[in-house]
Design a protein around this motif. Structure first.
Motif, PDB file in Angstrom:
ATOM      1  N   UNK A  55      56.794 -15.207  31.260  1.00  0.00           N
ATOM      2  CA  UNK A  55      56.898 -14.712  32.629  1.00  0.00           C
ATOM      3  C   UNK A  55      55.512 -14.321  33.109  1.00  0.00           C
ATOM      4  N   UNK A  56      55.290 -14.313  34.406  1.00  0.00           N
ATOM      5  CA  UNK A  56      53.979 -13.915  34.932  1.00  0.00           C
ATOM      6  C   UNK A  56      53.652 -12.472  34.558  1.00  0.00           C
ATOM      7  N   UNK A  57      52.409 -12.262  34.189  1.00  0.00           N
ATOM      8  CA  UNK A  57      51.938 -10.925  33.827  1.00  0.00           C
ATOM      9  C   UNK A  57      50.649 -10.637  34.589  1.00  0.00           C
ATOM     10  N   UNK A  58      50.565  -9.435  35.124  1.00  0.00           N
ATOM     11  CA  UNK A  58      49.346  -8.969  35.772  1.00  0.00           C
ATOM     12  C   UNK A  58      48.663  -7.944  34.873  1.00  0.00           C
ATOM     13  N   UNK A  59      47.400  -8.173  34.577  1.00  0.00           N
ATOM     14  CA  UNK A  59      46.604  -7.217  33.810  1.00  0.00           C
ATOM     15  C   UNK A  59      45.726  -6.456  34.792  1.00  0.00           C
ATOM     16  N   UNK A  60      46.034  -5.182  34.996  1.00  0.00           N
ATOM     17  CA  UNK A  60      45.302  -4.367  35.964  1.00  0.00           C
ATOM     18  C   UNK A  60      44.147  -3.684  35.243  1.00  0.00           C
ATOM     19  N   UNK A  61      42.935  -4.098  35.585  1.00  0.00           N
ATOM     20  CA  UNK A  61      41.743  -3.659  34.863  1.00  0.00           C
ATOM     21  C   UNK A  61      41.052  -2.512  35.592  1.00  0.00           C
ATOM     22  N   UNK A  62      39.831  -2.224  35.168  1.00  0.00           N
ATOM     23  CA  UNK A  62      39.046  -1.158  35.766  1.00  0.00           C
ATOM     24  C   UNK A  62      38.899  -1.374  37.266  1.00  0.00           C
ATOM     25  N   UNK A  63      38.922  -0.287  38.007  1.00  0.00           N
ATOM     26  CA  UNK A  63      38.820  -0.307  39.470  1.00  0.00           C
ATOM     27  C   UNK A  63      39.982  -1.063  40.110  1.00  0.00           C
ATOM     28  N   UNK A  64      41.100  -1.145  39.393  1.00  0.00           N
ATOM     29  CA  UNK A  64      42.339  -1.765  39.894  1.00  0.00           C
ATOM     30  C   UNK A  64      42.191  -3.258  40.185  1.00  0.00           C
ATOM     31  N   UNK A  65      41.207  -3.895  39.596  1.00  0.00           N
ATOM     32  CA  UNK A  65      41.054  -5.348  39.740  1.00  0.00           C
ATOM     33  C   UNK A  65      42.092  -6.031  38.859  1.00  0.00           C
ATOM     34  N   UNK A  66      42.792  -7.018  39.402  1.00  0.00           N
ATOM     35  CA  UNK A  66      43.903  -7.637  38.698  1.00  0.00           C
ATOM     36  C   UNK A  66      43.535  -9.026  38.176  1.00  0.00           C
ATOM     37  N   UNK A  67      44.010  -9.320  36.964  1.00  0.00           N
ATOM     38  CA  UNK A  67      43.860 -10.628  36.337  1.00  0.00           C
ATOM     39  C   UNK A  67      45.266 -11.144  36.036  1.00  0.00           C
ATOM     40  N   UNK A 114      50.500  -4.752  33.190  1.00  0.00           N
ATOM     41  CA  UNK A 114      49.961  -3.937  32.101  1.00  0.00           C
ATOM     42  C   UNK A 114      48.666  -3.316  32.586  1.00  0.00           C
ATOM     43  N   UNK A 115      48.556  -2.025  32.466  1.00  0.00           N
ATOM     44  CA  UNK A 115      47.356  -1.308  32.899  1.00  0.00           C
ATOM     45  C   UNK A 115      46.322  -1.289  31.775  1.00  0.00           C
ATOM     46  N   UNK A 116      45.127  -1.771  32.094  1.00  0.00           N
ATOM     47  CA  UNK A 116      43.990  -1.745  31.166  1.00  0.00           C
ATOM     48  C   UNK A 116      42.821  -1.066  31.873  1.00  0.00           C
ATOM     49  N   UNK A 117      42.930   0.227  32.141  1.00  0.00           N
ATOM     50  CA  UNK A 117      41.965   0.913  33.017  1.00  0.00           C
ATOM     51  C   UNK A 117      40.558   0.972  32.457  1.00  0.00           C
ATOM     52  N   UNK A 118      40.376   0.799  31.143  1.00  0.00           N
ATOM     53  CA  UNK A 118      39.039   0.877  30.555  1.00  0.00           C
ATOM     54  C   UNK A 118      38.412  -0.488  30.315  1.00  0.00           C
ATOM     55  N   UNK A 119      39.065  -1.564  30.792  1.00  0.00           N
ATOM     56  CA  UNK A 119      38.569  -2.924  30.552  1.00  0.00           C
ATOM     57  C   UNK A 119      37.963  -3.503  31.835  1.00  0.00           C
ATOM     58  N   UNK A 120      36.844  -4.209  31.682  1.00  0.00           N
ATOM     59  CA  UNK A 120      36.235  -4.910  32.802  1.00  0.00           C
ATOM     60  C   UNK A 120      37.036  -6.164  33.131  1.00  0.00           C
ATOM     61  N   UNK A 121      37.241  -6.404  34.407  1.00  0.00           N
ATOM     62  CA  UNK A 121      38.012  -7.569  34.815  1.00  0.00           C
ATOM     63  C   UNK A 121      37.338  -8.869  34.385  1.00  0.00           C
TER      64      UNK A 121
END
Length: 258
Positions: free
Chosen positions: A40-52, A88-95
């Motif tokens: 299924x589609x997954x959004x990885x929300x990275x630092x500064x709320x940038x999404x991958x 999935x929130x990854x707040x400490x990861x660079x997009x």
């Protein structure tokens, strides 16, 4: 939660090509964990709320961490809270780092190519691969580092070799990849030993009035002193001052120059 085997950093890939069993570790792991891989589609929300954006199947196929997070057991029991989530929130990861990881995993199965990596992307990618226990891409990234060193001829380019080594040491400390530090220090040590040998051969050549009993090339004696220059005084290299004190001490301790 499924029981996870202890993760072993694939340091063996510094000297050996990943065997097929290592490249298919992810597939074997999916069966071992007895998880149904979601798609299924997954959004990885990275630092500064940038999404991958990616797919859960790609993540779970290569990572036991994402399998435990997003998958369900064969008995139907739930896993983590993320098993029903599309984000999935990854707040400490660079997009940029996460995007590189996702693109690599999606680029062609398990046969990852070293050409996918660059000097700027490989160490941040390795930090993600290690955190999510992705054996195959991590092994390929280790190989990229090794081949990067092999492409430089220390006899001809001693400064370039040492700058590369110090640059990687700086990034390794920044991304806390302690497993790689000993490998890079070993490369510096090997370079130092070879340079000392070259210098001794050059001195021997002069002592026998130009004869060449050891059969080494003429440019070795000519370049012996320049070979040792970065190691006689590594502090003169610009990147040395950018290393933290602990790493500087480790670099200085891999040889003894009077």
């Amino acid at each position: 939660m499924q029981h996870q085997l202890a993760f072993e950093f694939p340091l063996w890939s510094w000297n050996f090509e990943p065997a097929p069993v290592a490249l298919f570790e992810s597939l074997c792991g999916a069966n071992r964990d007895n998880l149904l891989l979601p798609s299924r589609p997954i959004t990885l929300r990275c630092r500064d709320s940038v999404e991958v954006y990616t797919n859960a199947y790609i993540l779970c196929l290569h990572s036991p961490v994402f399998r435990a997070m997003l998958g369900r057991s064969g008995s139907g029991s739930d896993g983590f809270k993320e098993c029903d989530s599309s984000c999935i929130d990854l707040p400490d990861k660079k997009a940029t780092d996460v995007s590189f990881m996702v693109n690599l995993l999606s680029s062609g199965g398990l046969e990852f190519q070293q050409a996918c990596f660059t000097r700027d992307s490989v160490v941040p990618a390795m930090a993600l691969f290690r955190e999510y226990q992705m054996v195959a891409p991590l092994a390929r990234a280790v190989q990229f580092l090794k081949r990067d060193f092999l492409e430089i001829r220390p006899i001809k380019e001693p400064d370039r070799f040492m700058e590369l080594a110090l640059r990687y040491l700086m990034l390794i400390r920044q991304y806390q990849l302690e497993e790689l530090e000993s490998l890079i220090l070993a490369e510096i040590k090997g370079y130092y030993v070879n340079a000392r040998v070259c210098k001794m051969l050059g001195a021997t050549d002069k002592s026998v009035a130009g004869r060449n009993p050891f059969g080494y090339s003429a440019d070795i004696a000519t370049n012996a002193n320049s070979l040792l220059c970065p190691l006689e005084n590594p502090r003169r290299l610009p990147l040395f001052d950018q290393l933290d004190a602990a790493t500087q001490q480790k670099v200085l301790s891999v040889w003894s120059v009077k």
